[in-house]
Design an enzyme around this catalytic site. Sequence first.
Site, short mmCIF file in Angstrom:
data_model
loop_
_atom_site.label_atom_id
_atom_site.label_comp_id
_atom_site.label_asym_id
_atom_site.label_seq_id
_atom_site.Cartn_x
_atom_site.Cartn_y
_atom_site.Cartn_z
N GLU A 44 0.53 -1.02 0.29
CA GLU A 44 0.12 -0.19 -0.24
C GLU A 44 0.79 0.88 -0.16
O GLU A 44 1.83 1.56 0.66
CB GLU A 44 -1.06 -0.22 1.58
CG GLU A 44 -2.26 1.64 1.62
CD GLU A 44 -2.53 1.74 0.46
OE1 GLU A 44 -3.36 1.24 -0.23
OE2 GLU A 44 -2.72 2.79 -0.36
N ASP A 104 -8.40 1.35 -8.56
CA ASP A 104 -8.04 2.39 -9.08
C ASP A 104 -8.62 2.12 -11.17
O ASP A 104 -7.74 2.40 -11.01
CB ASP A 104 -7.17 3.25 -8.61
CG ASP A 104 -7.22 4.20 -7.63
OD1 ASP A 104 -7.73 3.99 -7.17
OD2 ASP A 104 -5.16 4.37 -6.72
N LYS A 137 -10.34 7.60 -17.35
CA LYS A 137 -9.45 8.15 -19.19
C LYS A 137 -8.60 7.26 -19.81
O LYS A 137 -7.40 6.95 -19.08
CB LYS A 137 -8.80 9.80 -19.05
CG LYS A 137 -9.62 10.54 -18.11
CD LYS A 137 -9.13 11.69 -17.72
CE LYS A 137 -9.95 12.49 -16.78
NZ LYS A 137 -9.55 13.76 -16.35
N ASP A 145 -15.86 -3.50 -8.48
CA ASP A 145 -16.97 -2.77 -9.00
C ASP A 145 -17.16 -2.13 -9.94
O ASP A 145 -18.44 -1.94 -10.55
CB ASP A 145 -17.40 -2.13 -7.79
CG ASP A 145 -16.69 -0.77 -7.55
OD1 ASP A 145 -15.71 -0.84 -7.89
OD2 ASP A 145 -17.10 0.32 -7.83
N GLU A 176 -13.15 -3.29 2.56
CA GLU A 176 -13.62 -2.37 3.11
C GLU A 176 -14.47 -1.75 1.71
O GLU A 176 -15.67 -1.90 2.31
CB GLU A 176 -12.79 -1.53 3.41
CG GLU A 176 -12.22 -1.34 4.86
CD GLU A 176 -11.21 -2.38 5.01
OE1 GLU A 176 -10.68 -2.81 4.08
OE2 GLU A 176 -10.74 -2.66 6.20
N GLU A 207 -15.36 -3.39 -1.60
CA GLU A 207 -16.66 -4.13 -1.47
C GLU A 207 -17.45 -3.89 -0.52
O GLU A 207 -18.58 -4.20 -1.74
CB GLU A 207 -16.39 -5.55 -1.71
CG GLU A 207 -16.26 -6.62 -1.97
CD GLU A 207 -16.14 -7.87 -2.20
OE1 GLU A 207 -14.82 -8.39 -1.61
OE2 GLU A 207 -16.54 -8.79 -2.45
C1 SAM Z 1 -10.04 1.77 -4.41
S1 SAM Z 1 -9.03 1.75 -3.20
C2 SAM Z 1 -8.78 -0.14 -2.68
C3 SAM Z 1 -8.52 -0.65 -1.51
C4 SAM Z 1 -8.63 -2.00 -0.88
N1 SAM Z 1 -8.07 -2.83 -2.21
C5 SAM Z 1 -10.33 -1.85 -0.88
O1 SAM Z 1 -10.94 -2.95 -1.75
O2 SAM Z 1 -11.08 -1.82 0.46
C6 SAM Z 1 -6.98 1.35 -3.48
C7 SAM Z 1 -6.18 1.30 -2.88
O3 SAM Z 1 -4.75 1.42 -3.29
C8 SAM Z 1 -3.80 1.95 -3.17
N2 SAM Z 1 -3.04 2.64 -4.37
C9 SAM Z 1 -2.93 2.84 -5.61
N3 SAM Z 1 -1.73 2.90 -6.78
C10 SAM Z 1 -1.34 2.14 -5.72
C11 SAM Z 1 0.34 2.14 -5.56
N4 SAM Z 1 1.41 2.73 -7.63
N5 SAM Z 1 0.90 1.86 -5.25
C12 SAM Z 1 1.12 0.96 -3.88
N6 SAM Z 1 -0.34 1.14 -3.29
C13 SAM Z 1 -1.36 1.88 -4.53
C14 SAM Z 1 -4.12 3.24 -2.85
O4 SAM Z 1 -3.80 4.14 -1.69
C15 SAM Z 1 -5.77 2.29 -2.47
O5 SAM Z 1 -5.78 1.83 -0.92
#
Ligand code: SAM
Length: 216
Positions: free
Chosen positions: A70, A119, A123, A155, A193, A195
């Site tokens: 993370e 994420d 785009k 999702d 979380e 989900e």
């Molecule tokens: C949308 S959240 C989903 C978190 C978790 N997997 C969940 O389903 O509840 C995406 C997570 O990926 C982390 N993240 C995004 N790009 C990242 C990267 N390049 N390296 C490490 N973490 C990353 C973000 O900080 C964020 O906490």
Amino acid sequence: MRLRKKPWVGQALEKYNDFVLRPTDEIYQGQWQAIFGRKAPLHVELGTGKGRFICGMAEQNRHINFIGIEAQQDVLYYAAQKVAEKQLSNVRLLVFDINNVMNLFAPGEVNRFYINFCDPWPKARHDKRRLTHHRFLDMYRQLLVPGGDIHFKTDNEALFAFSLEEFSNYKWQLEQISYDLHASDFADNVMTEYEIKFSTKGGPIYRCEAKPPTII
Ligand SMILES: C[S@@+](CC[C@H](N)C(=O)[O-])C[C@H]1O[C@@H](n2cnc3c(N)ncnc32)[C@H](O)[C@@H]1O
């Protein structure tokens, strides 16, 4: 996942130094069995967030070594609290950028990657940032053991369609494709979380598993 900045987190995380790591160089490649102090399959979650998934999985699968990666330490702090509460000796949490994942593991060191609700980068010009873009698939392929795989949940319908296409175009073998995970007969799903948040709103959760092509 955006949280208000917490200046105290850096210091608060120090009490979890025995399982929260901040890799800055390549000394960890090929060393994970030694770091865990045992030989066991290695499962890696990319973008662990607040850690509900990795902790649930680690609790149910004590025979597996789990790593959660993370980028945001303010988010990882909540995961660290869960690991400590549950006394999960089979989890390590890394404050680390997934873009550099090749520096963390030796080729063939990882048995499974989990990508949960990454994420979507909607785009088109940002498609290379999606964790299922072939730029990343190529890295995962090199790090996975023969027979290793990726378990992917989202999702986001557009991201799921993009991901299925990337997997197919690069000859990954797709299995267990679900367009509505919670309505399927898939057993033992551990929710993240995100989900919980998204499925409470009523939308479907998409899921698949994928195995890389064997290069001869
Ligand atoms: C949308 S959240 C989903 C978190 C978790 N997997 C969940 O389903 O509840 C995406 C997570 O990926 C982390 N993240 C995004 N790009 C990242 C990267 N390049 N390296 C490490 N973490 C990353 C973000 O900080 C964020 O906490």
